[in-house]
Design a protein around this motif. Sequence first.
Motif, short mmCIF file in Angstrom:
data_model
loop_
_atom_site.label_atom_id
_atom_site.label_comp_id
_atom_site.label_asym_id
_atom_site.label_seq_id
_atom_site.Cartn_x
_atom_site.Cartn_y
_atom_site.Cartn_z
N ALA A 130 0.79 -1.23 0.00
CA ALA A 130 0.00 0.00 0.00
C ALA A 130 0.83 1.28 0.00
O ALA A 130 0.50 2.22 -0.73
CB ALA A 130 -0.96 -0.01 1.19
N PRO A 131 1.92 1.40 0.81
CA PRO A 131 2.67 2.66 0.81
C PRO A 131 3.22 3.04 -0.56
O PRO A 131 3.24 4.22 -0.91
CB PRO A 131 3.80 2.38 1.81
CG PRO A 131 3.25 1.34 2.73
CD PRO A 131 2.42 0.47 1.85
N GLN A 132 3.68 2.05 -1.33
CA GLN A 132 4.26 2.35 -2.64
C GLN A 132 3.23 2.32 -3.76
O GLN A 132 3.49 2.83 -4.85
CB GLN A 132 5.42 1.39 -2.93
CG GLN A 132 6.62 1.64 -2.02
CD GLN A 132 7.74 0.64 -2.24
OE1 GLN A 132 7.58 -0.54 -1.98
NE2 GLN A 132 8.87 1.12 -2.71
N TYR A 133 2.08 1.76 -3.49
CA TYR A 133 1.00 1.75 -4.48
C TYR A 133 0.41 3.15 -4.62
O TYR A 133 0.04 3.58 -5.70
CB TYR A 133 -0.08 0.75 -4.07
CG TYR A 133 -1.21 0.60 -5.07
CD1 TYR A 133 -1.13 -0.35 -6.08
CD2 TYR A 133 -2.35 1.40 -4.99
CE1 TYR A 133 -2.17 -0.50 -7.00
CE2 TYR A 133 -3.39 1.27 -5.91
CZ TYR A 133 -3.29 0.32 -6.91
OH TYR A 133 -4.31 0.18 -7.83
N ILE A 162 2.00 -5.59 -12.03
CA ILE A 162 1.26 -5.08 -10.87
C ILE A 162 -0.21 -4.90 -11.26
O ILE A 162 -0.54 -4.13 -12.17
CB ILE A 162 1.83 -3.73 -10.40
CG1 ILE A 162 3.31 -3.88 -10.01
CG2 ILE A 162 1.02 -3.18 -9.22
CD1 ILE A 162 3.56 -4.86 -8.88
N VAL A 163 -1.09 -5.62 -10.56
CA VAL A 163 -2.52 -5.57 -10.87
C VAL A 163 -3.38 -5.27 -9.64
O VAL A 163 -4.59 -5.12 -9.75
CB VAL A 163 -2.99 -6.91 -11.49
CG1 VAL A 163 -2.27 -7.18 -12.80
CG2 VAL A 163 -2.79 -8.07 -10.51
N ASP A 164 -2.73 -5.18 -8.48
CA ASP A 164 -3.53 -5.05 -7.25
C ASP A 164 -2.70 -4.35 -6.17
O ASP A 164 -1.50 -4.11 -6.33
CB ASP A 164 -3.95 -6.44 -6.77
CG ASP A 164 -5.17 -6.42 -5.86
OD1 ASP A 164 -5.64 -5.31 -5.53
OD2 ASP A 164 -5.63 -7.51 -5.47
N LYS A 165 -3.37 -4.03 -5.07
CA LYS A 165 -2.72 -3.43 -3.91
C LYS A 165 -2.86 -4.37 -2.73
O LYS A 165 -3.92 -4.95 -2.50
CB LYS A 165 -3.35 -2.08 -3.58
CG LYS A 165 -2.81 -1.45 -2.29
CD LYS A 165 -3.33 -0.03 -2.09
CE LYS A 165 -4.79 0.03 -1.77
NZ LYS A 165 -5.24 1.41 -1.41
N CYS A 166 -1.78 -4.50 -1.95
CA CYS A 166 -1.81 -5.34 -0.75
C CYS A 166 -1.91 -4.41 0.47
O CYS A 166 -0.91 -3.81 0.88
CB CYS A 166 -0.54 -6.19 -0.66
SG CYS A 166 -0.46 -7.20 0.84
N PRO A 167 -3.09 -4.26 1.06
CA PRO A 167 -3.29 -3.30 2.16
C PRO A 167 -2.46 -3.59 3.40
O PRO A 167 -2.09 -2.68 4.13
CB PRO A 167 -4.79 -3.42 2.46
CG PRO A 167 -5.39 -4.04 1.24
CD PRO A 167 -4.33 -4.95 0.70
#
Length: 200
Positions: A130-133, A162-167
Amino acid sequence: MVTLFSTQGDNEKPLPYIPSSNTISSNSSRKNVLLIPYYNFSRYLETKHPRVAKYKKSILITIGLLILITIIVTIIVTAVSGHKKGDNTNEGGSTDLSGEGDGTYYDPGVGTGACGWLNNDSELVAALNAPQYGTSANPNDSPMCGKFVKVTGPKGSVKVKIVDKCPVCKNGDLDMSSTAFSQIAEMGQGRVKIKWKVVS
């Protein structure tokens, strides 16, 4: 203003009067108290360095400027240092990234990812921490969506999209499809140390 005289031989030199606590009036006490350091400095110069005394105003101005410059330099250094300590992301994310962290795997086929695409576990895809997304109002607008990164783990390297965000991932982490993870580590390890970099 009342002056005093020094008795150094026959040369009498006037000395500035320093108001005592008994002679400071109630109306001007604050002003006079603030001037006491100036009076002390003036008397010191006139008694110890009479030739320098005539330059006392210039000396005081120079000291004041040096103090001001020191304060300004300190503020600038602190600001620059704070900027360097910050991470290299912004609200919209960044496309010029690399990282080191933990590599894990998940099933991207459980639903639509943060980038707005539906992928499956057989694809070489990943969810970025999440921080870098980035934190755009619309997660689909992250400039990291669709970027390819080269991931290196204990077993080898793989290029993922990259297709998603990891919270829940920390800065530097990547959560990959099991197909991608299997190319950099043994599946039984579950979590490994990785390095990665955006390549396109």
